[in-house]
Write an enzyme that holds these catalytic residues in place. Structure first.
Site, short mmCIF file in Angstrom:
data_model
loop_
_atom_site.label_atom_id
_atom_site.label_comp_id
_atom_site.label_asym_id
_atom_site.label_seq_id
_atom_site.Cartn_x
_atom_site.Cartn_y
_atom_site.Cartn_z
N GLN A 80 34.32 77.71 61.08
CA GLN A 80 33.74 79.05 61.26
C GLN A 80 33.87 79.91 60.00
OE1 GLN A 80 35.86 80.33 64.78
NE2 GLN A 80 35.06 78.61 65.98
N HIS A 88 31.59 84.72 66.09
CA HIS A 88 32.70 83.95 65.51
C HIS A 88 32.17 82.93 64.51
CE1 HIS A 88 30.98 81.08 68.22
NE2 HIS A 88 31.94 80.21 68.09
N ASP A 106 29.05 61.62 68.84
CA ASP A 106 29.58 62.73 68.06
C ASP A 106 30.43 62.16 66.92
OD1 ASP A 106 30.14 65.94 68.55
OD2 ASP A 106 31.74 64.93 67.42
N HIS A 152 29.39 71.07 71.12
CA HIS A 152 29.01 69.69 70.79
C HIS A 152 28.02 69.14 71.82
CE1 HIS A 152 32.24 69.01 67.67
NE2 HIS A 152 32.62 70.14 68.25
N GLU A 178 21.39 79.64 65.79
CA GLU A 178 20.57 80.38 66.76
C GLU A 178 20.25 81.79 66.24
OE1 GLU A 178 22.70 77.82 70.33
OE2 GLU A 178 23.15 79.96 70.19
N GLN A 231 22.56 82.75 75.78
CA GLN A 231 22.63 83.26 74.40
C GLN A 231 21.34 83.09 73.60
OE1 GLN A 231 26.23 83.18 72.03
NE2 GLN A 231 25.17 82.04 70.44
N1 UDP Z 1 26.69 80.18 74.42
C1 UDP Z 1 26.07 80.51 75.60
N2 UDP Z 1 26.44 81.67 76.20
C2 UDP Z 1 27.36 82.52 75.70
C3 UDP Z 1 28.00 82.17 74.50
C4 UDP Z 1 27.64 81.00 73.88
O1 UDP Z 1 25.19 79.78 76.09
O2 UDP Z 1 27.63 83.53 76.33
C5 UDP Z 1 26.29 78.93 73.73
C6 UDP Z 1 25.66 79.22 72.39
O3 UDP Z 1 24.28 79.46 72.54
C7 UDP Z 1 26.00 77.99 71.58
C8 UDP Z 1 27.29 77.48 72.22
O4 UDP Z 1 27.44 78.16 73.45
O5 UDP Z 1 24.97 77.03 71.70
C9 UDP Z 1 28.53 77.77 71.39
O6 UDP Z 1 28.55 76.93 70.28
P1 UDP Z 1 29.10 77.42 68.88
O7 UDP Z 1 28.98 76.25 67.95
O8 UDP Z 1 28.43 78.65 68.44
O9 UDP Z 1 30.61 77.80 69.13
P2 UDP Z 1 31.86 77.08 69.85
O10 UDP Z 1 31.75 77.39 71.29
O11 UDP Z 1 31.74 75.59 69.57
O12 UDP Z 1 33.04 77.71 69.20
#
Ligand code: UDP
Length: 470
Positions: free
Chosen positions: A397, A372, A131, A29, A380, A357
């Protein structure tokens, strides 16, 4: 769009318009909220970020922004991903409890802090963007005369589920019954019952409450901002525009990470291990499987062992993000990999605690993403044109995975328990699958056209003009 200097007061009193932001304090978020702030800042708006102490952003990484910490002591509600996190099945339930607790804890201090800010800067303040989970705080802002917009960090399709939730309960789809999980939800294709937001029976009440608050937050605001774009969710966006009250404008300003000048590193709560990019430089194009399950999903030691041996048996080079504390109760150290795994894959893969990422997905060596299907990760990967192996955990998800696999056909789903044979087969098939890869690349090109061709930028301009007119 017009200038963000407000000339409405007569010209000699020109002030820069200020947008207030309040993210929900979770990584998935925080990222899109700061990306949106970056986009509006680049259009000339001044930025104030209200934030909880829990998962507070690092103000030193945003020297141009004004930060206001809001006390959020809620008596220690457990947080998924912490050392004392709950079992995977309860992650959604506990996350939703935390959402309600943040609203409760922040209400009074936010009222005080916002009133103090308005005393000093009332003329500057254009609106609050919060949010979608922060209904109480949106109400506080409206009570103090501040117009509100809502950022929902999931897909347009997911927001359709939220709006349809009372109908889904009336029709018996929610709470889901074990025997009906594979039935189609005829009113909301392409979903099956198992793709809805199901949680444990105990979690149903809290989920109903959170969803009805979230829909109300949007319906009583002056706009819904979504990190999506027309080339991805055209029909879903049209349906939201049809079904929401006319006063609520829908702004599809995604993909935000491509539009925002702020680097992803600036909002990462965990330190991103950039050494993995050097390793990717040594790998062949489109050869590497990138594995990451986001910031909240938890795994048992057995899940990790099965995933590990599945990856090892696939014979595919890999980069695996294993977040510290992904195993509930295991503390902050590195998660346990099975004995012999690192020796078995010697030189063929890299395991890190957290990765950059966005850059990883854009790297030419990455050929597939075992994900996931959190919405940020999904967007992304779509933008990077990388096909996905989807193994959703909870919340939105499952629905995101359904779109990836069946609507856009840029990935396949790994159903059920994580089991080494199934993983090895799915990974090897994914890397070989030319059709899925071609479609993923085409969708990535359409996403790039939305950015370069200006559709997303035009929507940002519309949002900026809307804010100026509030
Ligand atoms: N992310 C990151 N490094 C990692 C894994 C995830 O920077 O090793 C970032 C990813 O790019 C994304 C966020 O963390 O922007 C995760 O958001 P997402 O909605 O995919 O999943 P959540 O963490 O909310 O389950």
């Amino acid at each position: 769009m017009g200038s963000v200097e407000d000339t409405a007061t007569g010209g000699d009193h020109r002030r820069r318009r200020r947008v207030l932001f309040f993210p929900l304090p979770f990584q998935g978020h925080i990222n899109p909220m700061f990306q949106l702030a970056g986009v509006l800042h680049s259009r000339g708006f001044a930025i104030t970020v209200f934030h909880t102490h829990f998962n507070a952003p690092d103000a030193s990484r945003h020297p141009d922004y004004h930060f206001v910490p809001v006390p959020d002591d809620d008596g220690g509600t457990p947080t998924p991903g912490d050392g004392g996190a709950p079992p995977a099945a309860d992650t959604l339930h506990v996350t939703l409890e935390r959402v309600l607790a943040v609203n409760r804890a922040c209400e009074a201090p936010f009222r005080e802090l916002l009133a103090a800010l308005l005393e000093q800067r009332r003329d500057e303040v254009a609106c609050l963007v919060a949010d979608a989970h922060l209904l109480t705080l949106l109400d506080v802002a409206r009570e103090l005369g501040v117009p509100t917009l809502v950022l929902r960090t999931g897909s347009a399709a997911c927001f359709r589920i939220f709006m349809a939730f009372p109908m889904l309960c009336d029709m018996g789809y929610q709470p889901a019954r074990e025997s009906e999980l594979d039935l189609p939800v005829r009113e909301l294709p392409p979903y099956r019952v198992r793709d809805l937001l199901s949680t444990s029976a105990a979690g149903h009440a809290v989920m109903s409450e959170v969803i009805s608050r979230l829909v109300k937050a949007v319906a009583t605001s002056s706009g819904l901002i979504l990190n999506t774009f027309d080339a991805l969710e055209s029909a879903e966006l049209a349906s939201l525009r049809r079904d929401l009250p006319a006063a609520v404008q829908v702004f599809d300003v995604g993909p935000l990470h491509k539009l925002s000048p702020s680097p992803a590193t600036s909002t990462s709560l965990l330190r991103q291990d950039r050494r993995c990019l050097d390793w990717l430089d040594t790998q062949a194009p489109a050869s590497v499987l990138y594995v990451s399950f986001g910031s909240l999903a938890s795994m048992s030691a057995t899940d990790i062992a099965e995933a590990a041996w599945g990856i090892a048996d696939s014979d595919v080079p890999f980069l695996w993000v294993l977040r510290p504390a992904i195993v509930p109760g295991s503390g902050a150290g590195a998660p346990p990999l099975p004995d012999g795994f690192l020796a078995a894959v010697d030189g063929r893969g890299v395991v890190v605690g957290w990765a950059p990422q966005e850059e990883v997905l854009e790297h030419a060596a990455v050929g597939a993403f075992w994900t996931h299907c959190g919405w940020n990760s999904t967007v992304e990967a779509v933008c990077a044109g990388v096909p996905m192996l989807c193994r959703p955990w909870f919340g939105d998800q499952m629905g995101n995975a359904r779109y990836v696999a069946d609507a856009w056909r840029v990935g396949v789903e790994l159903d059920g328990e994580i089991e080494r044979g199934k993983v090895a087969e799915a990974v090897a098939a994914m890397v070989m699958d030319g059709g899925t890869r071609r479609r993923a690349r085409e969708l990535g090109k359409r996403a790039a056209e939305s950015v370069a061709g200006g559709a997303s930028g035009v929507n940002v301009d519309k949002l900026a003009s809307h804010i100026m007119a509030l």
